[in-house]
Design an enzyme around this catalytic site. Structure first.
Site, PDB file in Angstrom:
ATOM      1  N   PRO A 168       0.992  -1.202   0.008  1.00  0.00           N
ATOM      2  CA  PRO A 168       0.221  -0.150  -0.232  1.00  0.00           C
ATOM      3  C   PRO A 168       0.516   1.109   0.021  1.00  0.00           C
ATOM      4  O   PRO A 168       0.403   2.228  -0.209  1.00  0.00           O
ATOM      5  CB  PRO A 168      -1.266   0.249   1.411  1.00  0.00           C
ATOM      6  CG  PRO A 168       0.409  -0.670   2.548  1.00  0.00           C
ATOM      7  CD  PRO A 168       0.919  -1.652   1.301  1.00  0.00           C
ATOM      8  N   ASP A 169       2.013   1.099   0.375  1.00  0.00           N
ATOM      9  CA  ASP A 169       2.886   2.413   0.240  1.00  0.00           C
ATOM     10  C   ASP A 169       4.067   1.776  -0.845  1.00  0.00           C
ATOM     11  O   ASP A 169       4.879   2.718  -0.585  1.00  0.00           O
ATOM     12  CB  ASP A 169       3.546   2.522   1.194  1.00  0.00           C
ATOM     13  CG  ASP A 169       4.700   3.788   1.842  1.00  0.00           C
ATOM     14  OD1 ASP A 169       3.976   4.879   0.901  1.00  0.00           O
ATOM     15  OD2 ASP A 169       4.812   3.910   3.016  1.00  0.00           O
ATOM     16  N   LEU A 170       3.687   1.681  -2.149  1.00  0.00           N
ATOM     17  CA  LEU A 170       4.587   1.420  -3.239  1.00  0.00           C
ATOM     18  C   LEU A 170       5.420   2.867  -3.911  1.00  0.00           C
ATOM     19  O   LEU A 170       4.430   3.552  -4.409  1.00  0.00           O
ATOM     20  CB  LEU A 170       4.116   0.864  -4.245  1.00  0.00           C
ATOM     21  CG  LEU A 170       5.174   0.298  -5.130  1.00  0.00           C
ATOM     22  CD1 LEU A 170       6.077  -0.570  -4.871  1.00  0.00           C
ATOM     23  CD2 LEU A 170       4.362  -0.601  -5.758  1.00  0.00           C
ATOM     24  N   THR A 171       6.433   3.440  -2.752  1.00  0.00           N
ATOM     25  CA  THR A 171       7.042   4.148  -3.480  1.00  0.00           C
ATOM     26  C   THR A 171       8.195   4.552  -3.519  1.00  0.00           C
ATOM     27  O   THR A 171       9.119   3.426  -3.566  1.00  0.00           O
ATOM     28  CB  THR A 171       6.258   5.606  -2.425  1.00  0.00           C
ATOM     29  OG1 THR A 171       7.402   5.367  -1.048  1.00  0.00           O
ATOM     30  CG2 THR A 171       5.575   6.044  -1.820  1.00  0.00           C
ATOM     31  N   ASN A 174      10.732   3.318  -1.143  1.00  0.00           N
ATOM     32  CA  ASN A 174      10.771   1.584  -0.523  1.00  0.00           C
ATOM     33  C   ASN A 174      10.660   0.823  -0.971  1.00  0.00           C
ATOM     34  O   ASN A 174      10.716  -0.561  -1.341  1.00  0.00           O
ATOM     35  CB  ASN A 174       9.432   1.562   0.093  1.00  0.00           C
ATOM     36  CG  ASN A 174       8.520   2.580   1.534  1.00  0.00           C
ATOM     37  OD1 ASN A 174       9.620   2.333   2.314  1.00  0.00           O
ATOM     38  ND2 ASN A 174       6.904   2.540   1.379  1.00  0.00           N
TER      39      ASN A 174
END
Length: 239
Positions: A168-171, A174
């Site tokens: 959910p935090d594919l940035t 990361n």
């Protein structure tokens, strides 16, 4: 998969790798100990640095769970209690254990802890340190990536998505890369296994926005060609 051991104490549950060769040690989660003996790492979180500690021949990373978004203005690191297995640390530990055991490029889980205080809890997780890696955002800040690196990132993301993992935090913060061209994903807080659907495209759109934001703020190089190469790698990979 890791041979998991469980440590229980009043209001405390911890999972840890029984193969460590040592009994459970609460200093694994002691930030004061790590701040004295460890090394701070660059963190994308506004509150609390991610810390690295050498443990014998291994190096570990400690991360404390902090709230994000609007609610973080009022609550720093407390979460509503709904059971041990539903705590963020235990869920992330078990997911990392499964993914690492399947050969996916994620850090090996070392230990996870949740401390309950009435209706809320706080949590921490310890994972292996991936030596020689930098975040994708750091590479952008330094000028960009080679074409083959963008393709490799796309292929790695496809493998993870094909395994049913929704990050959910594919940035850009990361995704890690090393000098040999390896690509790794970290920070699986709130990640989950899902059935096939539209969610992979949502994650890819989130990543594209993150890359454009980092490049815009740092002056780093990210353009349509870089994204084309990433998507090319994504389309060309399977499982």
């Amino acid at each position: 998969m890791v041979d998991a051991a469980i440590h229980r104490a009043p209001g405390v549950l911890a999972l840890y790798d029984a193969g460590l060769g040592s009994a459970y040690d609460p200093t694994w989660f002691d930030r004061a100990h790590w701040q004295q003996h460890g090394v701070p790492l660059q963190s994308t979180r506004e509150r609390g640095a991610v810390l690295r500690l050498d443990h014998g021949t291994d190096s570990w990373v400690l991360r404390h769970y902090h709230r994000g978004g609007f609610v973080a203005r009022f609550v720093n690191d407390c979460y509503v209690w709904t059971g041990w297995e539903r705590t963020r640390s235990v869920r992330e530990w078990r997911l990392l254990d499964r993914l690492h055991g399947a050969g996916l490029p994620v850090p090996r889980p070392v230990a996870a802890r949740a401390i309950r205080q009435g209706p809320v809890y706080r949590a921490d997780i310890v994972t292996e340190y991936l030596p020689g890696t930098q975040t994708l955002s750091a590479y952008l800040n330094e000028g960009g990536l080679a074409p083959e690196s963008w393709t490799a990132i796309g292929g790695t993301l496809r493998r993870v998505h094909d395994s049913g993992v929704d990050h959910p935090d594919l940035t850009a913060h990361n995704i890690l890369l090393d000098a040999a061209g390896g690509v790794f994903l970290v920070d699986f807080d709130n990640a989950r296994l899902r059935r096939p659907g539209f969610w992979p495209r949502v994650g890819m759109s989130r990543l594209e926005r993150s890359l454009r934001k980092v490049a815009r703020e740092s002056g780093g190089r990210f353009d349509a060609e870089a994204w084309r190469l990433l998507e090319q790698g994504y389309r060309g990979a399977r499982g």
